[in-house]
Structures are given as C-alpha cells and as structure tokens.
Write an enzyme that holds these catalytic residues in place. Structure first.
Site, PDB file in Angstrom:
ATOM      1  N   GLU A  88     -81.022 -57.258 -33.261  1.00  0.00           N
ATOM      2  CA  GLU A  88     -80.914 -57.033 -34.710  1.00  0.00           C
ATOM      3  C   GLU A  88     -79.609 -56.339 -35.052  1.00  0.00           C
ATOM      4  O   GLU A  88     -79.064 -55.593 -34.241  1.00  0.00           O
ATOM      5  CB  GLU A  88     -81.993 -56.043 -35.168  1.00  0.00           C
ATOM      6  N   CYS A 101     -74.569 -51.729 -38.562  1.00  0.00           N
ATOM      7  CA  CYS A 101     -75.192 -51.060 -37.421  1.00  0.00           C
ATOM      8  C   CYS A 101     -75.570 -52.144 -36.416  1.00  0.00           C
ATOM      9  O   CYS A 101     -76.328 -53.063 -36.742  1.00  0.00           O
ATOM     10  CB  CYS A 101     -76.425 -50.302 -37.886  1.00  0.00           C
ATOM     11  N   CYS A 108     -84.686 -51.516 -24.802  1.00  0.00           N
ATOM     12  CA  CYS A 108     -84.100 -50.237 -24.377  1.00  0.00           C
ATOM     13  C   CYS A 108     -85.049 -49.551 -23.408  1.00  0.00           C
ATOM     14  O   CYS A 108     -86.261 -49.551 -23.611  1.00  0.00           O
ATOM     15  CB  CYS A 108     -83.864 -49.343 -25.593  1.00  0.00           C
ATOM     16  N   CYS A 112     -87.968 -43.591 -26.150  1.00  0.00           N
ATOM     17  CA  CYS A 112     -88.221 -42.515 -27.119  1.00  0.00           C
ATOM     18  C   CYS A 112     -89.541 -42.809 -27.839  1.00  0.00           C
ATOM     19  O   CYS A 112     -89.815 -43.962 -28.196  1.00  0.00           O
ATOM     20  CB  CYS A 112     -87.075 -42.407 -28.112  1.00  0.00           C
ATOM     21  N   CYS A 115     -89.751 -44.946 -31.229  1.00  0.00           N
ATOM     22  CA  CYS A 115     -88.792 -46.027 -31.426  1.00  0.00           C
ATOM     23  C   CYS A 115     -89.335 -47.402 -31.030  1.00  0.00           C
ATOM     24  O   CYS A 115     -89.783 -47.602 -29.904  1.00  0.00           O
ATOM     25  CB  CYS A 115     -87.532 -45.719 -30.625  1.00  0.00           C
ATOM     26  N   GLY A 155     -81.033 -50.373 -28.230  1.00  0.00           N
ATOM     27  CA  GLY A 155     -80.340 -50.095 -26.970  1.00  0.00           C
ATOM     28  C   GLY A 155     -79.639 -48.755 -26.943  1.00  0.00           C
ATOM     29  O   GLY A 155     -79.457 -48.106 -27.967  1.00  0.00           O
ATOM     30  N   GLU A 156     -79.298 -48.319 -25.731  1.00  0.00           N
ATOM     31  CA  GLU A 156     -78.538 -47.086 -25.529  1.00  0.00           C
ATOM     32  C   GLU A 156     -77.116 -47.503 -25.128  1.00  0.00           C
ATOM     33  O   GLU A 156     -76.899 -48.010 -24.014  1.00  0.00           O
ATOM     34  CB  GLU A 156     -79.219 -46.239 -24.431  1.00  0.00           C
ATOM     35  N   SER A 210     -78.422 -38.321 -30.651  1.00  0.00           N
ATOM     36  CA  SER A 210     -79.791 -38.235 -31.158  1.00  0.00           C
ATOM     37  C   SER A 210     -80.473 -37.063 -30.474  1.00  0.00           C
ATOM     38  O   SER A 210     -80.904 -37.182 -29.330  1.00  0.00           O
ATOM     39  CB  SER A 210     -80.551 -39.522 -30.825  1.00  0.00           C
ATOM     40  N   ASN A 286     -89.072 -43.652 -40.377  1.00  0.00           N
ATOM     41  CA  ASN A 286     -89.724 -44.869 -40.850  1.00  0.00           C
ATOM     42  C   ASN A 286     -90.949 -45.124 -39.985  1.00  0.00           C
ATOM     43  O   ASN A 286     -90.811 -45.484 -38.818  1.00  0.00           O
ATOM     44  CB  ASN A 286     -88.773 -46.066 -40.711  1.00  0.00           C
ATOM     45  N   CYS A 329     -85.378 -49.235 -36.311  1.00  0.00           N
ATOM     46  CA  CYS A 329     -84.540 -50.082 -35.475  1.00  0.00           C
ATOM     47  C   CYS A 329     -85.410 -50.799 -34.453  1.00  0.00           C
ATOM     48  O   CYS A 329     -86.291 -50.219 -33.843  1.00  0.00           O
ATOM     49  CB  CYS A 329     -83.407 -49.262 -34.844  1.00  0.00           C
TER      50      CYS A 329
END
Ligand code: SF4
Length: 341
Positions: A88, A101, A108, A112, A115, A155-156, A210, A286, A329
């Site tokens: 995305e 973005c 990922c 987290c 997420c 992703g990181e 983050s 969100n 995300c």
C-alpha cells in the site's frame, strides 16, 4: 533487468563495464525521469548499438494499481507487484504539497501489537524498483507532483537497509526523482545498529522513531523490538545521530487507551525527550477489528499534549488524514489478503 533497479552510479558502472560511456547513463536517466519516455527506441540521442543493447538487457517495470480509496485529504492505493504480492501507499494532501507514504516490505516481522502490517508477517523486502515505482505510479495516476516522501507504510525500512540507502540516492538525485533530502523521512521502530549506520551516512534525510511508550515496561508489551533494543539504547543512538547530523528527530507516539496515555506517561515522556533536538508527534490510533486496543479519547489526547507543552517539549497532534479509509497502515492489504497468513 528492471531498469528502475539501478541507481545512477550502478547504471554508469554497468554501461562502462559493457563498453559504453559513463554519460550514456545520464542520458537514459534524463529520458526516463525528466521526459517520461519509457521506450529505448525513442531515446533519440543514443547510438543504435546502445539502444539494441538496452532493449536486450532491460525492461521498464511497473506496478499495477488494483484499488484506490479516496477521501478529501488522502488517497490510499493498493498496488500489486510482479509476483502478485500486494503493498500500500497513501497520498496526503497537505498545505505544503502532496506527500506520499510508501511501504518498504511485503508485510513486517516486527509484530507491533497495534499494527495491521505486522499481523501479516514479512514475505520479502521490496526491491529498489518497487520502492521507487510507488512514487512514479502514483504521480502518473494522479497527474500530480509529489513533493515529499515518508517511508512509514508497511514494513520496517531499516530491515531493508541496503535498498533504502539506494532509494535515498534515487529520490534525492536531481536527475532522477529529485526530492530534496529534507523532504524525505525514514521511520524506524528502533533498530539501534541501523540508526548508527544511518547517522554515519550524514545525509539531510529526516529520521522518525516509533517510540509509542515512555518506559520499557509498557514498550515491552506493545513492541516486540523492545526486547532486543531498550529505550535507553534508542535514546543513546539518537543522541549520536543528532550529534552527527544536527537534524531534529521525530518521536512518533500512538495514543492507546489505558496503555500509554496517562498523565504520568506524558511526564515520563517529557523527561525522556526534554532538552533534546526532538519533537513528539502524537498520533490518534486508528482502531481495527483485529485488535482489542482502543483509541484514547480526545480529552486524554489533549491533556497528554498539554503536559508535554508545559514541559517545553515540541509537540504536535497528527492531523487525521483518512479515518474513513482503511486507515491503519496495512489495513487495505490485510482486507484483501485475508487473515491468518
Ligand atoms: S508499526 Fe511498523 S515496524 Fe511495527 S509491525 Fe507495523 S509496519 Fe512493522
């Protein structure tokens, strides 16, 4: 080979090692990035010999837009890669221009707790071309010039460090994407060794971290990465980064109801970042149906903000660009890919 997988330097070296001239690479890059020509036969200042070499060795890769969700302030795109994996990116309409973005990996592994992207595990890193083509694809589709880029999607980025380094070269090169270093931001969940490496690059590219918690006890619960790198390790690495670059670091802080949004948390966070070249970006969460975590209410968010302000911390509350989109995300991709992958 996909020609978007080459930085200028790499293309120069490749052409020279095949008997062509270094400046041929700049000619090709100008056709592609400045003039939008995606056919080697139309690159009229190249020799016939070079054109047939290029036609034999390279193709112009592209990404397929398979879904677009639109709102007033942001559009979200679901893109399909050549191997049918999906990623995305989100275009945001700010007062100062259009900001994109982008994703850095398919899924990922950082896991987290809040997420969507981490819920679907990492499948693979994105290649250089897949990073760059997110920008080019959205610019072409929207017929708009993107003026800033944040690597903060799925992703990181520092887990795909080499390609991110090459991506920085392509994005900031005036002959290529041509976005200034100060308009590019890389966001990490805190891979400490990479923060040091990134600092040593001494670019003017922005760094965001983050953090999402003011102490290890809370961070351990919501961010697995904290088992490897503690908050004090991150802060030490950021001190080094600031000393090296003199660039302000953004501390991202998602407000989760009853987890990290107390007044004591605000005071603790203030003590952590006070007097450092840092600013805190408070992000209203969100909610997604896959997690029980809830968004802090507006009163708590405002109170948290006020306490940071009272302690002389630079702080903003992130404007919500797309709460009517699949806004978290990774959420649009997760909706399409389904759960339990
Ligand atoms: S917040 Fe970022 S690092 Fe954490 S799981 Fe999601 S994409 Fe990965």
């Amino acid at each position: 080979m996909n020609i978007y997988d080459f930085t200028l330097n790499e293309l120069e070296n490749y052409l020279v090692s095949n008997g062509f001239k270094k400046f041929n690479a700049t000619q090709i890059i100008e056709w592609m990035y400045e003039k939008g020509v995606y056919d080697f036969n139309k690159m009229t200042n190249l020799s016939k010999n070079l054109i047939s070499f290029l036609c034999e060795k390279f193709y112009f890769g592209h990404l397929e837009i398979i879904e677009v969700e639109k709102s007033n302030l942001a559009n979200k795109y679901l893109l399909e890669l050549n191997d049918h994996n999906k990623i995305e990116c989100v275009l945001m309409n700010h007062d100062y221009g259009y900001s994109l973005c982008i994703s850095s990996q398919v899924g990922c592994n950082m896991g987290c707790a809040f997420c969507e992207s981490g819920r679907l595990k990492k499948v693979r890193d994105l290649t250089l071309s897949e990073l760059v083509l997110q920008i080019i694809t959205v610019e072409k589709y929207e017929k708009k010039r993107i003026t800033s880029v944040v690597v903060m999607g799925i992703g990181e980025p520092f887990d795909n460090y080499n390609n991110i380094k090459r991506f920085i070269e392509v994005v900031t090169n005036n002959k290529m994407i041509g976005i200034g270093q100060r308009h590019l931001t890389i966001s990490t969940c805190g891979l400490v060794p990479k923060i040091y490496e990134f600092a040593d690059l001494e670019t003017g590219v922005n760094l965001a971290v983050s953090l999402h918690a003011p102490n290890n006890a809370i961070r351990d619960k919501i961010m697995k990465i904290n088992h490897a790198y503690k908050i004090e390790d991150i802060m030490k690495a950021l001190d080094y980064y600031i000393e090296k670059t003199n660039r302000r670091v953004t501390i991202e802080y998602i407000m989760l109801d009853g987890i990290n949004d107390s007044e004591e948390c605000a005071r603790e966070l203030s003590r952590l970042v006070k007097d450092k070249l840092m600013y805190v970006n408070i992000i209203p969460y969100n909610e997604t149906s896959h997690f029980e975590l809830k968004r802090s209410n507006d009163f708590k968010i405002k109170r948290f903000y006020d306490i940071l302000k009272m302690n002389n911390v630079n702080v903003t509350i992130r404007k919500e660009m797309g709460s009517n989109l699949s806004a978290a995300c990774g959420q649009l991709r997760a909706n399409v890919e389904g759960s339990g992958k």
